[in-house]
Design a protein around this motif. Sequence first.
Motif, PDB file in Angstrom:
ATOM      1  N   GLN A 168       0.830  -1.198   0.000  1.00 27.79           N
ATOM      2  CA  GLN A 168       0.000   0.000   0.000  1.00 27.79           C
ATOM      3  C   GLN A 168       0.875   1.264   0.000  1.00 27.79           C
ATOM      4  OE1 GLN A 168      -2.358  -1.067   3.487  1.00 27.79           O
ATOM      5  NE2 GLN A 168      -4.225  -0.895   2.253  1.00 27.79           N
ATOM      6  N   LYS A 169       1.894   1.271   0.842  1.00 22.29           N
ATOM      7  CA  LYS A 169       2.797   2.424   0.907  1.00 22.29           C
ATOM      8  C   LYS A 169       3.474   2.664  -0.439  1.00 22.29           C
ATOM      9  CE  LYS A 169       3.827   1.791   5.804  1.00 22.29           C
ATOM     10  NZ  LYS A 169       4.856   1.418   6.779  1.00 22.29           N
ATOM     11  N   ALA A 170       3.932   1.592  -1.072  1.00 23.61           N
ATOM     12  CA  ALA A 170       4.592   1.705  -2.375  1.00 23.61           C
ATOM     13  C   ALA A 170       3.622   2.230  -3.437  1.00 23.61           C
ATOM     14  CB  ALA A 170       5.164   0.356  -2.800  1.00 23.61           C
ATOM     15  N   ALA A 171       2.343   1.890  -3.287  1.00 24.16           N
ATOM     16  CA  ALA A 171       1.333   2.330  -4.251  1.00 24.16           C
ATOM     17  C   ALA A 171       0.893   3.774  -4.012  1.00 24.16           C
ATOM     18  CB  ALA A 171       0.120   1.398  -4.195  1.00 24.16           C
ATOM     19  N   GLY A 172       1.272   4.344  -2.860  1.00 19.16           N
ATOM     20  CA  GLY A 172       0.935   5.736  -2.601  1.00 19.16           C
ATOM     21  C   GLY A 172      -0.083   5.988  -1.505  1.00 19.16           C
ATOM     22  N   TRP A 173      -0.472   4.939  -0.761  1.00 18.14           N
ATOM     23  CA  TRP A 173      -1.364   5.132   0.373  1.00 18.14           C
ATOM     24  C   TRP A 173      -0.629   5.927   1.451  1.00 18.14           C
ATOM     25  CZ3 TRP A 173      -6.156   2.514   1.820  1.00 18.14           C
ATOM     26  CH2 TRP A 173      -6.723   1.781   0.779  1.00 18.14           C
ATOM     27  N   VAL A 174      -1.383   6.766   2.180  1.00 16.10           N
ATOM     28  CA  VAL A 174      -0.801   7.532   3.281  1.00 16.10           C
ATOM     29  C   VAL A 174      -1.742   7.550   4.481  1.00 16.10           C
ATOM     30  CG1 VAL A 174       0.597   9.051   1.825  1.00 16.10           C
ATOM     31  CG2 VAL A 174      -1.726   9.725   2.416  1.00 16.10           C
ATOM     32  N   ALA A 175      -1.138   7.696   5.646  1.00 13.31           N
ATOM     33  CA  ALA A 175      -1.889   7.960   6.871  1.00 13.31           C
ATOM     34  C   ALA A 175      -1.625   9.425   7.198  1.00 13.31           C
ATOM     35  CB  ALA A 175      -1.414   7.060   7.999  1.00 13.31           C
ATOM     36  N   ARG A 176      -2.699  10.202   7.318  1.00 15.83           N
ATOM     37  CA  ARG A 176      -2.535  11.641   7.545  1.00 15.83           C
ATOM     38  C   ARG A 176      -3.203  12.029   8.856  1.00 15.83           C
ATOM     39  NH1 ARG A 176      -5.030  15.686   3.195  1.00 15.83           N
ATOM     40  NH2 ARG A 176      -6.948  14.702   3.923  1.00 15.83           N
ATOM     41  N   LEU A 177      -2.512  12.848   9.622  1.00 13.13           N
ATOM     42  CA  LEU A 177      -3.057  13.421  10.850  1.00 13.13           C
ATOM     43  C   LEU A 177      -3.106  14.930  10.645  1.00 13.13           C
ATOM     44  CD1 LEU A 177      -3.944  13.244  13.823  1.00 13.13           C
ATOM     45  CD2 LEU A 177      -1.525  13.307  14.451  1.00 13.13           C
ATOM     46  N   ARG A 178      -4.274  15.502  10.816  1.00 11.14           N
ATOM     47  CA  ARG A 178      -4.429  16.943  10.641  1.00 11.14           C
ATOM     48  C   ARG A 178      -5.378  17.478  11.702  1.00 11.14           C
ATOM     49  NH1 ARG A 178      -9.159  18.316   7.462  1.00 11.14           N
ATOM     50  NH2 ARG A 178     -10.308  16.437   6.879  1.00 11.14           N
ATOM     51  N   THR A 179      -5.402  18.781  11.856  1.00 10.34           N
ATOM     52  CA  THR A 179      -6.317  19.391  12.813  1.00 10.34           C
ATOM     53  C   THR A 179      -7.291  20.311  12.087  1.00 10.34           C
ATOM     54  OG1 THR A 179      -4.819  21.245  13.253  1.00 10.34           O
ATOM     55  CG2 THR A 179      -4.657  19.327  14.712  1.00 10.34           C
ATOM     56  N   VAL A 180      -8.477  20.408  12.675  1.00 12.17           N
ATOM     57  CA  VAL A 180      -9.496  21.339  12.209  1.00 12.17           C
ATOM     58  C   VAL A 180     -10.069  22.034  13.442  1.00 12.17           C
ATOM     59  CG1 VAL A 180     -10.058  20.004  10.126  1.00 12.17           C
ATOM     60  CG2 VAL A 180     -11.314  19.561  12.224  1.00 12.17           C
ATOM     61  N   GLU A 181     -10.820  23.088  13.226  1.00 14.52           N
ATOM     62  CA  GLU A 181     -11.352  23.874  14.349  1.00 14.52           C
ATOM     63  C   GLU A 181     -12.835  23.622  14.637  1.00 14.52           C
ATOM     64  OE1 GLU A 181      -9.419  25.700  16.356  1.00 14.52           O
ATOM     65  OE2 GLU A 181      -7.749  24.948  15.141  1.00 14.52           O
ATOM     66  N   SER A 182     -13.509  22.861  13.766  1.00 13.49           N
ATOM     67  CA  SER A 182     -14.950  22.655  13.925  1.00 13.49           C
ATOM     68  C   SER A 182     -15.325  21.245  13.468  1.00 13.49           C
ATOM     69  CB  SER A 182     -15.694  23.688  13.078  1.00 13.49           C
ATOM     70  OG  SER A 182     -17.033  23.326  12.900  1.00 13.49           O
ATOM     71  N   TRP A 183     -16.345  20.679  14.114  1.00 12.51           N
ATOM     72  CA  TRP A 183     -16.827  19.363  13.697  1.00 12.51           C
ATOM     73  C   TRP A 183     -17.392  19.421  12.276  1.00 12.51           C
ATOM     74  CZ3 TRP A 183     -15.329  15.138  15.982  1.00 12.51           C
ATOM     75  CH2 TRP A 183     -14.978  15.172  17.322  1.00 12.51           C
ATOM     76  N   ASP A 184     -17.783  20.591  11.822  1.00  7.12           N
ATOM     77  CA  ASP A 184     -18.289  20.752  10.455  1.00  7.12           C
ATOM     78  C   ASP A 184     -17.210  20.488   9.415  1.00  7.12           C
ATOM     79  OD1 ASP A 184     -20.805  21.454  11.401  1.00  7.12           O
ATOM     80  OD2 ASP A 184     -20.361  23.607  11.373  1.00  7.12           O
ATOM     81  N   GLU A 185     -15.932  20.573   9.805  1.00  7.78           N
ATOM     82  CA  GLU A 185     -14.811  20.348   8.892  1.00  7.78           C
ATOM     83  C   GLU A 185     -14.356  18.892   8.858  1.00  7.78           C
ATOM     84  OE1 GLU A 185     -11.753  23.628   9.078  1.00  7.78           O
ATOM     85  OE2 GLU A 185     -12.911  24.078  10.888  1.00  7.78           O
ATOM     86  N   VAL A 186     -14.946  18.054   9.708  1.00  8.98           N
ATOM     87  CA  VAL A 186     -14.599  16.635   9.774  1.00  8.98           C
ATOM     88  C   VAL A 186     -15.396  15.884   8.714  1.00  8.98           C
ATOM     89  CG1 VAL A 186     -14.656  14.579  11.260  1.00  8.98           C
ATOM     90  CG2 VAL A 186     -14.101  16.820  12.246  1.00  8.98           C
ATOM     91  N   PRO A 187     -14.754  14.993   7.947  1.00 12.63           N
ATOM     92  CA  PRO A 187     -15.508  14.227   6.944  1.00 12.63           C
ATOM     93  C   PRO A 187     -16.734  13.532   7.543  1.00 12.63           C
ATOM     94  CG  PRO A 187     -13.166  13.858   6.670  1.00 12.63           C
ATOM     95  CD  PRO A 187     -13.334  14.640   7.944  1.00 12.63           C
ATOM     96  N   VAL A 188     -17.793  13.516   6.809  1.00 14.59           N
ATOM     97  CA  VAL A 188     -19.080  12.993   7.271  1.00 14.59           C
ATOM     98  C   VAL A 188     -19.003  11.539   7.719  1.00 14.59           C
ATOM     99  CG1 VAL A 188     -21.448  12.474   6.543  1.00 14.59           C
ATOM    100  CG2 VAL A 188     -20.366  14.598   5.828  1.00 14.59           C
ATOM    101  N   ASN A 189     -18.227  10.718   6.997  1.00 14.90           N
ATOM    102  CA  ASN A 189     -18.198   9.279   7.269  1.00 14.90           C
ATOM    103  C   ASN A 189     -17.219   8.888   8.379  1.00 14.90           C
ATOM    104  OD1 ASN A 189     -15.899   9.884   5.806  1.00 14.90           O
ATOM    105  ND2 ASN A 189     -15.928   8.002   4.630  1.00 14.90           N
ATOM    106  N   SER A 190     -16.677   9.843   9.108  1.00 14.19           N
ATOM    107  CA  SER A 190     -15.675   9.523  10.126  1.00 14.19           C
ATOM    108  C   SER A 190     -16.318   9.030  11.413  1.00 14.19           C
ATOM    109  CB  SER A 190     -14.805  10.749  10.424  1.00 14.19           C
ATOM    110  OG  SER A 190     -15.575  11.729  11.057  1.00 14.19           O
ATOM    111  N   LEU A 191     -15.531   8.282  12.182  1.00 20.39           N
ATOM    112  CA  LEU A 191     -15.900   7.897  13.533  1.00 20.39           C
ATOM    113  C   LEU A 191     -15.491   9.061  14.420  1.00 20.39           C
ATOM    114  CD1 LEU A 191     -16.801   5.878  15.706  1.00 20.39           C
ATOM    115  CD2 LEU A 191     -14.476   4.980  15.702  1.00 20.39           C
ATOM    116  N   LYS A 192     -16.435   9.625  15.144  1.00 21.86           N
ATOM    117  CA  LYS A 192     -16.165  10.809  15.967  1.00 21.86           C
ATOM    118  C   LYS A 192     -16.145  10.406  17.435  1.00 21.86           C
ATOM    119  CE  LYS A 192     -18.318  13.630  12.491  1.00 21.86           C
ATOM    120  NZ  LYS A 192     -19.502  14.309  12.048  1.00 21.86           N
ATOM    121  N   LEU A 193     -15.006  10.624  18.090  1.00 21.64           N
ATOM    122  CA  LEU A 193     -14.829  10.280  19.496  1.00 21.64           C
ATOM    123  C   LEU A 193     -14.752  11.548  20.331  1.00 21.64           C
ATOM    124  CD1 LEU A 193     -12.011   7.614  19.046  1.00 21.64           C
ATOM    125  CD2 LEU A 193     -14.468   7.210  19.194  1.00 21.64           C
ATOM    126  N   ASN A 194     -15.414  11.559  21.455  1.00 18.33           N
ATOM    127  CA  ASN A 194     -15.323  12.712  22.363  1.00 18.33           C
ATOM    128  C   ASN A 194     -14.407  12.400  23.506  1.00 18.33           C
ATOM    129  OD1 ASN A 194     -17.059  14.159  20.822  1.00 18.33           O
ATOM    130  ND2 ASN A 194     -18.822  13.839  22.116  1.00 18.33           N
TER     131      ASN A 194
END
Length: 68
Positions: A42-68
Motif C-alpha cells: 500500500q505504501k509503495a502504491a501511494g497510500w498515506v496515513a494523515r493526521l491533521r487538525t481542524v477547528e470545527s466538527w463541520d470540517e470533519v468528513p461525514v463518514n468519520s468515527l467521531k470520538l469525544n
Amino acid sequence: MTIWVNEQIDPSGMIHACIACCNESQAKDCHDSFQENLTEMQKAAGWVARLRTVESWDEVPVNSLKLN
C-alpha cells in the motif's frame, strides 16, 4: 476547539478510514496505528496515513468515527 482528524487515504485521494477526536494523545496513538496497518505494498502504491487538525466538527468528513 482543536479536533484531530486521522485519515487513511488511497493514491486517488479517497479516504478509506477516518477517526476524529479532541484528545491529542489519543489522536497520535491512532495515527501510529493507521501508519502501522498500511502494508508495504500500500505504501509503495501511494497510500498515506494523515493526521491533521481542524477547528470545527463541520470540517470533519461525514463518514468519520467521531470520538469525544
